[in-house]
Write a protein that holds these residues in place. Sequence first.
Motif, PDB file in Angstrom:
ATOM      1  N   GLN A  19       0.569   8.481  -2.740  1.00  0.00           N
ATOM      2  CA  GLN A  19       0.221   7.096  -2.399  1.00  0.00           C
ATOM      3  C   GLN A  19      -0.793   7.057  -1.253  1.00  0.00           C
ATOM      4  O   GLN A  19      -1.724   6.245  -1.260  1.00  0.00           O
ATOM      5  CB  GLN A  19       1.500   6.347  -1.992  1.00  0.00           C
ATOM      6  CG  GLN A  19       2.494   6.139  -3.132  1.00  0.00           C
ATOM      7  CD  GLN A  19       2.093   4.995  -4.042  1.00  0.00           C
ATOM      8  OE1 GLN A  19       1.121   4.299  -3.791  1.00  0.00           O
ATOM      9  NE2 GLN A  19       2.852   4.801  -5.114  1.00  0.00           N
ATOM     10  N   ALA A  20      -0.624   7.954  -0.272  1.00  0.00           N
ATOM     11  CA  ALA A  20      -1.561   7.974   0.855  1.00  0.00           C
ATOM     12  C   ALA A  20      -2.953   8.395   0.416  1.00  0.00           C
ATOM     13  O   ALA A  20      -3.956   7.947   0.992  1.00  0.00           O
ATOM     14  CB  ALA A  20      -1.038   8.913   1.946  1.00  0.00           C
ATOM     15  N   LEU A  21      -3.027   9.256  -0.610  1.00  0.00           N
ATOM     16  CA  LEU A  21      -4.326   9.689  -1.117  1.00  0.00           C
ATOM     17  C   LEU A  21      -4.937   8.701  -2.106  1.00  0.00           C
ATOM     18  O   LEU A  21      -6.005   8.972  -2.667  1.00  0.00           O
ATOM     19  CB  LEU A  21      -4.190  11.059  -1.795  1.00  0.00           C
ATOM     20  CG  LEU A  21      -3.930  12.256  -0.877  1.00  0.00           C
ATOM     21  CD1 LEU A  21      -3.642  13.504  -1.694  1.00  0.00           C
ATOM     22  CD2 LEU A  21      -5.120  12.496   0.042  1.00  0.00           C
ATOM     23  N   SER A  22      -4.241   7.567  -2.336  1.00  0.00           N
ATOM     24  CA  SER A  22      -4.719   6.519  -3.262  1.00  0.00           C
ATOM     25  C   SER A  22      -4.897   7.068  -4.667  1.00  0.00           C
ATOM     26  O   SER A  22      -5.920   6.830  -5.324  1.00  0.00           O
ATOM     27  CB  SER A  22      -6.032   5.910  -2.748  1.00  0.00           C
ATOM     28  OG  SER A  22      -5.858   5.354  -1.462  1.00  0.00           O
ATOM     29  N   CYS A  23      -3.905   7.798  -5.132  1.00  0.00           N
ATOM     30  CA  CYS A  23      -3.956   8.315  -6.500  1.00  0.00           C
ATOM     31  C   CYS A  23      -3.796   7.150  -7.466  1.00  0.00           C
ATOM     32  O   CYS A  23      -2.781   6.426  -7.426  1.00  0.00           O
ATOM     33  CB  CYS A  23      -2.852   9.355  -6.702  1.00  0.00           C
ATOM     34  SG  CYS A  23      -2.781  10.010  -8.382  1.00  0.00           S
ATOM     35  N   PRO A  24      -4.748   6.897  -8.359  1.00  0.00           N
ATOM     36  CA  PRO A  24      -4.644   5.731  -9.254  1.00  0.00           C
ATOM     37  C   PRO A  24      -3.532   5.854 -10.281  1.00  0.00           C
ATOM     38  O   PRO A  24      -3.141   4.855 -10.886  1.00  0.00           O
ATOM     39  CB  PRO A  24      -6.030   5.702  -9.928  1.00  0.00           C
ATOM     40  CG  PRO A  24      -6.528   7.108  -9.849  1.00  0.00           C
ATOM     41  CD  PRO A  24      -5.985   7.678  -8.578  1.00  0.00           C
ATOM     42  N   LEU A  25      -3.000   7.053 -10.493  1.00  0.00           N
ATOM     43  CA  LEU A  25      -1.971   7.254 -11.507  1.00  0.00           C
ATOM     44  C   LEU A  25      -0.582   6.826 -11.033  1.00  0.00           C
ATOM     45  O   LEU A  25       0.325   6.699 -11.859  1.00  0.00           O
ATOM     46  CB  LEU A  25      -1.948   8.733 -11.923  1.00  0.00           C
ATOM     47  CG  LEU A  25      -3.267   9.276 -12.478  1.00  0.00           C
ATOM     48  CD1 LEU A  25      -3.174  10.759 -12.719  1.00  0.00           C
ATOM     49  CD2 LEU A  25      -3.639   8.557 -13.770  1.00  0.00           C
ATOM     50  N   VAL A  26      -0.392   6.659  -9.738  1.00  0.00           N
ATOM     51  CA  VAL A  26       0.935   6.283  -9.228  1.00  0.00           C
ATOM     52  C   VAL A  26       0.926   4.933  -8.523  1.00  0.00           C
ATOM     53  O   VAL A  26       1.971   4.494  -8.037  1.00  0.00           O
ATOM     54  CB  VAL A  26       1.457   7.369  -8.254  1.00  0.00           C
ATOM     55  CG1 VAL A  26       1.588   8.695  -8.965  1.00  0.00           C
ATOM     56  CG2 VAL A  26       0.548   7.511  -7.040  1.00  0.00           C
ATOM     57  N   GLN A  27      -0.217   4.264  -8.459  1.00  0.00           N
ATOM     58  CA  GLN A  27      -0.284   3.006  -7.722  1.00  0.00           C
ATOM     59  C   GLN A  27       0.469   1.882  -8.422  1.00  0.00           C
ATOM     60  O   GLN A  27       0.984   0.973  -7.771  1.00  0.00           O
ATOM     61  CB  GLN A  27      -1.747   2.605  -7.507  1.00  0.00           C
ATOM     62  CG  GLN A  27      -2.468   3.464  -6.476  1.00  0.00           C
ATOM     63  CD  GLN A  27      -3.892   2.999  -6.229  1.00  0.00           C
ATOM     64  OE1 GLN A  27      -4.416   2.188  -6.968  1.00  0.00           O
ATOM     65  NE2 GLN A  27      -4.515   3.539  -5.190  1.00  0.00           N
ATOM     66  N   ASP A  28       0.553   1.941  -9.754  1.00  0.00           N
ATOM     67  CA  ASP A  28       1.223   0.876 -10.504  1.00  0.00           C
ATOM     68  C   ASP A  28       2.639   1.236 -10.917  1.00  0.00           C
ATOM     69  O   ASP A  28       3.239   0.549 -11.755  1.00  0.00           O
ATOM     70  CB  ASP A  28       0.403   0.521 -11.753  1.00  0.00           C
ATOM     71  CG  ASP A  28      -0.966  -0.031 -11.401  1.00  0.00           C
ATOM     72  OD1 ASP A  28      -1.102  -0.567 -10.283  1.00  0.00           O
ATOM     73  OD2 ASP A  28      -1.894   0.086 -12.229  1.00  0.00           O
ATOM     74  N   LEU A  29       3.183   2.328 -10.396  1.00  0.00           N
ATOM     75  CA  LEU A  29       4.524   2.744 -10.818  1.00  0.00           C
ATOM     76  C   LEU A  29       5.622   2.061 -10.010  1.00  0.00           C
ATOM     77  O   LEU A  29       6.661   1.688 -10.535  1.00  0.00           O
ATOM     78  CB  LEU A  29       4.653   4.277 -10.683  1.00  0.00           C
ATOM     79  CG  LEU A  29       3.726   5.096 -11.601  1.00  0.00           C
ATOM     80  CD1 LEU A  29       3.981   6.580 -11.411  1.00  0.00           C
ATOM     81  CD2 LEU A  29       3.937   4.712 -13.065  1.00  0.00           C
TER      82      LEU A  29
END
Length: 330
Positions: A19-29
């Motif tokens: 989340q801190a790295l702004s991974c787009p794959l986990v932002q909507d989980l």
Amino acid sequence: MAGGLTENRVAHRVYDSLQALSCPLVQDLYLQEDESMLELLCRPSVLRTDILAWICCRINPKFGTSKGMPEESKDPDGLEKKMAVIGQELMLCKADDLDLIKGKASPQRQLQFLEQLFSFVPGFKTSAGNSTDVEGLLSQIFAAENTPHLRQMLQPGLDPWPPHIEALHEGQESAHKPGEELPDVSDLLQSRQTELEQLQSKCDFLDSDEQNGGAFSPSSLRLAAGDLQQQMMTFSHLYETDLRLYCSRDPPSFSTDAAVFQRVHQKLLACNTELEMQREITEASGSVSEDVKRLQTQPRYWSRGEKHTLTDQLEEISQRLGSIVSQLDT
């Protein structure tokens, strides 16, 4: 794992790092439970593979440009093998350790592998626990009671022995028998001191270099003059035996048609340059077409726990906007 943390807590920490790295794959989980985070990070799935591939892209941007090569489509494990190679280059795993990449290894090893990968991501900051451990170690090393030891390490009174001399000394001690008498140490040291003084008197250029750092010492000038004389004698012998015959010849006469060949050569070079530009343009156009086609056909965007294509995603956004506009009108 440091500090005896449980797997759930470590999974939570890895998820927070994503989340801190702004991974787009986990932002909507929007995961809240540690068990769900552990299942996401340690159970084989397409989403886990995409997360690992995204981390590899952050570490090596060239990884993302070559992820869709045609040869990888033939090998079902091509992407996992490439990520394993990156792990081997970072000395985190072996190139054939596909179980770790696919998520079939133990959860503890997978989480440790992910945390080690984060340390290679540019701009990633380590956790407060690790920084606290490092600060504690540094404070212990540079404590006031350890200052004399540090000074002695930085400026030792005696230079350490080279490995071959130390091995020779140990061999001599092992060869000595208890019943034998040792020679007088003072006489031995005196003789070695005399030999060193004689050797130093012969190497007078060492002292002259230290005293006159910026000037030329006579010994170094003699050495340079001797080397120059030897090189000049070698060149003179080579000139007399091989080069004199060629130097005494008349210069060759060039044909008047040389300009024609030069212009033809320049035209051919220009033609080759244009052909190379055409080839690069064709390759770039094909690559862009493949990227656009892949962007339109492959599901790449997560929404509500599923992947969708760009067209479906845009259509869904349009429907949402239409519903919002209709609600505002009413």
